[in-house]
Design a protein around this motif. Structure first.
Motif, PDB file in Angstrom:
ATOM      1  N   HIS A  21       0.836  -1.200   0.000  1.00 34.51           N
ATOM      2  CA  HIS A  21       0.000   0.000   0.000  1.00 34.51           C
ATOM      3  C   HIS A  21       0.870   1.249   0.000  1.00 34.51           C
ATOM      4  N   SER A  22       0.354   2.296  -0.601  1.00 33.83           N
ATOM      5  CA  SER A  22       1.025   3.588  -0.527  1.00 33.83           C
ATOM      6  C   SER A  22       0.831   4.152   0.866  1.00 33.83           C
ATOM      7  N   GLY A  23       1.873   4.779   1.408  1.00 30.04           N
ATOM      8  CA  GLY A  23       1.747   5.322   2.750  1.00 30.04           C
ATOM      9  C   GLY A  23       2.896   6.228   3.132  1.00 30.04           C
ATOM     10  N   ALA A  24       4.047   6.036   2.473  1.00 25.59           N
ATOM     11  CA  ALA A  24       5.230   6.819   2.816  1.00 25.59           C
ATOM     12  C   ALA A  24       5.364   8.075   1.971  1.00 25.59           C
ATOM     13  N   LEU A  25       4.663   8.125   0.839  1.00 25.64           N
ATOM     14  CA  LEU A  25       4.755   9.250  -0.086  1.00 25.64           C
ATOM     15  C   LEU A  25       3.366   9.748  -0.459  1.00 25.64           C
ATOM     16  N   LEU A  26       3.339  10.945  -1.015  1.00 24.74           N
ATOM     17  CA  LEU A  26       2.074  11.479  -1.516  1.00 24.74           C
ATOM     18  C   LEU A  26       1.660  10.777  -2.802  1.00 24.74           C
ATOM     19  N   HIS A  27       2.639  10.448  -3.639  1.00 28.17           N
ATOM     20  CA  HIS A  27       2.370   9.827  -4.938  1.00 28.17           C
ATOM     21  C   HIS A  27       3.419   8.762  -5.209  1.00 28.17           C
ATOM     22  N   GLU A  28       3.015   7.681  -5.816  1.00 26.53           N
ATOM     23  CA  GLU A  28       3.939   6.607  -6.135  1.00 26.53           C
ATOM     24  C   GLU A  28       4.895   7.040  -7.246  1.00 26.53           C
ATOM     25  N   PRO A  29       6.186   6.788  -7.100  1.00 31.87           N
ATOM     26  CA  PRO A  29       7.176   7.287  -8.072  1.00 31.87           C
ATOM     27  C   PRO A  29       6.946   6.810  -9.493  1.00 31.87           C
ATOM     28  N   HIS A  30       6.463   5.593  -9.650  1.00 27.35           N
ATOM     29  CA  HIS A  30       6.304   5.062 -11.000  1.00 27.35           C
ATOM     30  C   HIS A  30       5.105   5.658 -11.731  1.00 27.35           C
ATOM     31  N   ARG A  31       4.273   6.416 -11.017  1.00 25.87           N
ATOM     32  CA  ARG A  31       3.088   6.995 -11.645  1.00 25.87           C
ATOM     33  C   ARG A  31       3.286   8.446 -12.081  1.00 25.87           C
ATOM     34  N   ILE A  32       4.390   9.062 -11.682  1.00 23.68           N
ATOM     35  CA  ILE A  32       4.648  10.459 -12.033  1.00 23.68           C
ATOM     36  C   ILE A  32       5.578  10.491 -13.238  1.00 23.68           C
ATOM     37  N   ARG A  33       5.075  11.009 -14.355  1.00 19.92           N
ATOM     38  CA  ARG A  33       5.840  11.013 -15.600  1.00 19.92           C
ATOM     39  C   ARG A  33       5.774  12.383 -16.275  1.00 19.92           C
ATOM     40  N   THR A  34       6.773  12.653 -17.096  1.00 17.30           N
ATOM     41  CA  THR A  34       6.753  13.866 -17.901  1.00 17.30           C
ATOM     42  C   THR A  34       5.728  13.716 -19.018  1.00 17.30           C
ATOM     43  N   GLY A  35       5.544  14.794 -19.777  1.00 14.09           N
ATOM     44  CA  GLY A  35       4.624  14.724 -20.913  1.00 14.09           C
ATOM     45  C   GLY A  35       5.043  13.706 -21.951  1.00 14.09           C
ATOM     46  N   GLN A  36       6.325  13.381 -21.977  1.00 18.36           N
ATOM     47  CA  GLN A  36       6.841  12.368 -22.913  1.00 18.36           C
ATOM     48  C   GLN A  36       6.814  10.964 -22.326  1.00 18.36           C
ATOM     49  N   GLY A  37       6.309  10.855 -21.095  1.00 17.77           N
ATOM     50  CA  GLY A  37       6.205   9.545 -20.469  1.00 17.77           C
ATOM     51  C   GLY A  37       7.448   9.080 -19.762  1.00 17.77           C
ATOM     52  N   ASN A  38       8.401   9.988 -19.525  1.00 21.76           N
ATOM     53  CA  ASN A  38       9.660   9.623 -18.870  1.00 21.76           C
ATOM     54  C   ASN A  38       9.659  10.039 -17.408  1.00 21.76           C
ATOM     55  N   PRO A  39      10.521   9.445 -16.602  1.00 26.07           N
ATOM     56  CA  PRO A  39      10.686   9.937 -15.224  1.00 26.07           C
ATOM     57  C   PRO A  39      11.251  11.349 -15.225  1.00 26.07           C
ATOM     58  N   TYR A  40      10.944  12.098 -14.196  1.00 26.39           N
ATOM     59  CA  TYR A  40      11.508  13.436 -14.066  1.00 26.39           C
ATOM     60  C   TYR A  40      12.965  13.342 -13.610  1.00 26.39           C
ATOM     61  N   ALA A  41      13.787  14.254 -14.138  1.00 23.07           N
ATOM     62  CA  ALA A  41      15.187  14.323 -13.723  1.00 23.07           C
ATOM     63  C   ALA A  41      15.528  15.675 -13.124  1.00 23.07           C
ATOM     64  N   VAL A  42      14.578  16.603 -13.123  1.00 22.96           N
ATOM     65  CA  VAL A  42      14.787  17.940 -12.595  1.00 22.96           C
ATOM     66  C   VAL A  42      13.680  18.242 -11.596  1.00 22.96           C
ATOM     67  N   TYR A  43      14.075  18.805 -10.457  1.00 23.02           N
ATOM     68  CA  TYR A  43      13.121  18.993  -9.362  1.00 23.02           C
ATOM     69  C   TYR A  43      11.989  19.968  -9.698  1.00 23.02           C
ATOM     70  N   THR A  44      12.307  21.123 -10.265  1.00 19.28           N
ATOM     71  CA  THR A  44      11.283  22.164 -10.428  1.00 19.28           C
ATOM     72  C   THR A  44      10.093  21.695 -11.257  1.00 19.28           C
ATOM     73  N   PRO A  45      10.267  21.124 -12.446  1.00 14.24           N
ATOM     74  CA  PRO A  45       9.092  20.616 -13.165  1.00 14.24           C
ATOM     75  C   PRO A  45       8.400  19.467 -12.440  1.00 14.24           C
ATOM     76  N   PHE A  46       9.178  18.682 -11.697  1.00 17.16           N
ATOM     77  CA  PHE A  46       8.558  17.615 -10.906  1.00 17.16           C
ATOM     78  C   PHE A  46       7.610  18.209  -9.870  1.00 17.16           C
ATOM     79  N   SER A  47       8.073  19.214  -9.145  1.00 18.13           N
ATOM     80  CA  SER A  47       7.225  19.820  -8.112  1.00 18.13           C
ATOM     81  C   SER A  47       5.998  20.483  -8.722  1.00 18.13           C
ATOM     82  N   ARG A  48       6.167  21.118  -9.872  1.00 15.61           N
ATOM     83  CA  ARG A  48       5.014  21.731 -10.538  1.00 15.61           C
ATOM     84  C   ARG A  48       3.984  20.676 -10.923  1.00 15.61           C
ATOM     85  N   ALA A  49       4.469  19.553 -11.375  1.00 15.03           N
ATOM     86  CA  ALA A  49       3.549  18.478 -11.757  1.00 15.03           C
ATOM     87  C   ALA A  49       2.771  17.963 -10.551  1.00 15.03           C
TER      88      ALA A  49
END
Length: 462
Positions: A125-153
């Motif tokens: 179960h999710s419980g340690a984070l607000l969102h599961e890491p594998h579910r947060i993706r860029t518009g191109q479907g890739n993992p984020y590598a930069v904090y600022t766009p990640f936080s905006r998302a």
């Protein structure tokens, strides 16, 4: 009735615990905690974390006992112990909060496979984070590598769900286990004796911290977070989050109830923690290897004398030494000072960032594999979203800027406490330098030049 096993790990709380809620829906609950150092290998709890864990488990035991349940404590191979426990009790399902460390993911896969052979299952179960890491993706479907766009998302996703209350609990029959002292978590030496003056591990201690921080301190967080001399300039919630004694959802919603500027800045710090776990999930090599491959050949100059002076807070730079002494005495260091001390180690002293990471891991009560490794890589300039290596902090100017009145430095470096402010952060320049305090281990100009030369050599070799 057939029991359901609840496997506590880094979620040592009863409130807002999705795994606990799920376990209560299928029958009586058998809560268990397993100390499995072998599975974690080099990332088993450091010394300061073990102190915290002992007291956190004691607090969880008390909370469960007040509700008629007994926490089963075990030590050893978690896969074998849980499979045997499920077979012995007839439990069909084990519920647990998801973990993100590479070793924990591998262990969960092994446990799920072992349980499946007998028709049983592991449900995470999710419980340690607000969102599961594998579910947060860029518009191109890739993992984020930069904090600022990640936080905006993350902000664009809207508010997280409200925290869950503590559910009604029904106890399963108790099983034979260990007494808490048998886990041997407490240090045998007395270096942690002062920790209780600074910390109250456990869910109640986390709630008290959050309640205090949710008032005036949060409103001024935007500016006060950078001033280590303030007693309550930061939340102090990091170790409680590390051990899951409070959830990020609880912290998020409490912060939202605060003022204007402070809460938003504070929430961005919560999202830095999320981002670190996002990086670790997608780049499991992060604790050991630089994410920027060019830094694999960085010309570090390992020097045991330099490393030991840094660890002991004997570098001759008061703001550096204050931070390292605070760390040893309390198991924690102010975040701004963490950046200053880390930069000094990897740049002025040219020591490998992994050595600093290892020291922090052993001495921080809030040692978190994702946040610790991501932060060290950020400072060293080799992470996915890193400060440039050629950004070199001047420890004198950093002390004068963030500890202008000297409250922090004087508290932790008594050798220089009597100096006037003009010389506090450069005591070697005083007409009468303080006795018993070392001169700078390396002059700032020399350390800066060494760092820039090393970086130039790296770029030339690339």
């Amino acid at each position: 009735m057939t029991p359901t096993i609840l496997w506590f790990r880094q979620d040592l709380r009863l409130a807002d615990n999705p795994a606990l809620h799920a376990a209560t829906t299928t029958g009586p609950v058998l809560p268990v905690y397993i100390l499995d150092d072998a599975a974690a290998g080099p990332h088993a709890h450091g010394g300061a974390q073990r102190w915290w864990l002992h007291h956190a488990l004691a607090a969880l035991q008390a909370s469960l006992r007040a509700r008629g349940l007994e926490l089963l404590l075990l030590q050893g191979n978690a896969v074998t112990l849980l499979a045997d426990l499920a077979a012995r009790t007839g439990a069909r399902t084990i519920h647990a909060a998801r973990l993100y460390e590479p070793w924990a993911r591998a262990r969960d896969a092994s446990l799920a496979a072992a349980l499946a052979t007998t028709g049983r299952s592991l449900t995470l179960h999710s419980g340690a984070l607000l969102h599961e890491p594998h579910r947060i993706r860029t518009g191109q479907g890739n993992p984020y590598a930069v904090y600022t766009p990640f936080s905006r998302a993350i902000f664009a996703l809207g508010e997280p769900a409200p925290p869950l209350p503590i559910p009604a609990l029904t106890a399963a029959p108790a099983q034979p286990g260990l007494d808490l002292p048998a886990l041997a978590l407490l240090p045998t030496r007395h270096w942690a004796d002062a920790f209780p003056k600074h910390w109250t591990p456990g869910e109640a201690g986390a709630a008290t911290r959050l309640a205090r921080f949710g008032t005036a301190e949060l409103a001024g967080y935007d500016t006060q977070r950078n001033l280590p001399g303030l007693t309550h300039g930061t939340s102090g919630l990091s170790p409680h989050l590390r051990f899951g004694e409070i959830s990020p959802r609880q912290v998020w919603h409490a912060a939202r109830a605060g003022g204007a500027a402070g809460p938003h800045t504070f929430l961005k710090e919560i999202l830095w923690r999320e981002f670190a776990h996002h990086l670790l999930w997608h780049r499991p090599e992060m604790p050991e290897a630089p994410l920027q491959k060019t830094f694999e050949n960085f010309p570090w100059q390992p020097n045991p004398r330099f490393l030991r002076a840094w660890q002991r807070g004997e570098t001759g730079y008061p703001i550096i030494d204050a931070g390292m002494r605070q760390l040893w005495a309390t198991g924690w260091m102010h975040n701004r000072v963490r950046m200053i001390t880390a930069s000094f180690l990897v740049k002025h002293l040219l020591q490998p960032w992994q050595d600093g990471e290892a020291w922090f891991w052993d001495t921080l009560v809030d040692g978190d594999l994702a946040a610790n490794s991501a932060s060290w890589q950020w400072v060293a300039g080799c992470g996915a979203d890193a400060a440039p290596y050629f950004r070199i902090f001047n420890p004198v100017l950093q002390g004068e800027k963030f500890d202008a009145d000297g409250a922090y430095t004087r508290a932790w470096v008594p050798e220089v406490a009597a100096l006037p402010a003009k010389f506090l952060h450069q005591p070697w320049a005083a007409p009468r330098p303080p006795q018993g305090y070392p001169p700078p281990i390396i002059p700032h100009a020399e350390g800066r030049a060494r760092a820039l030369a090393a970086y130039a050599a790296l770029k030339q070799a690339a």
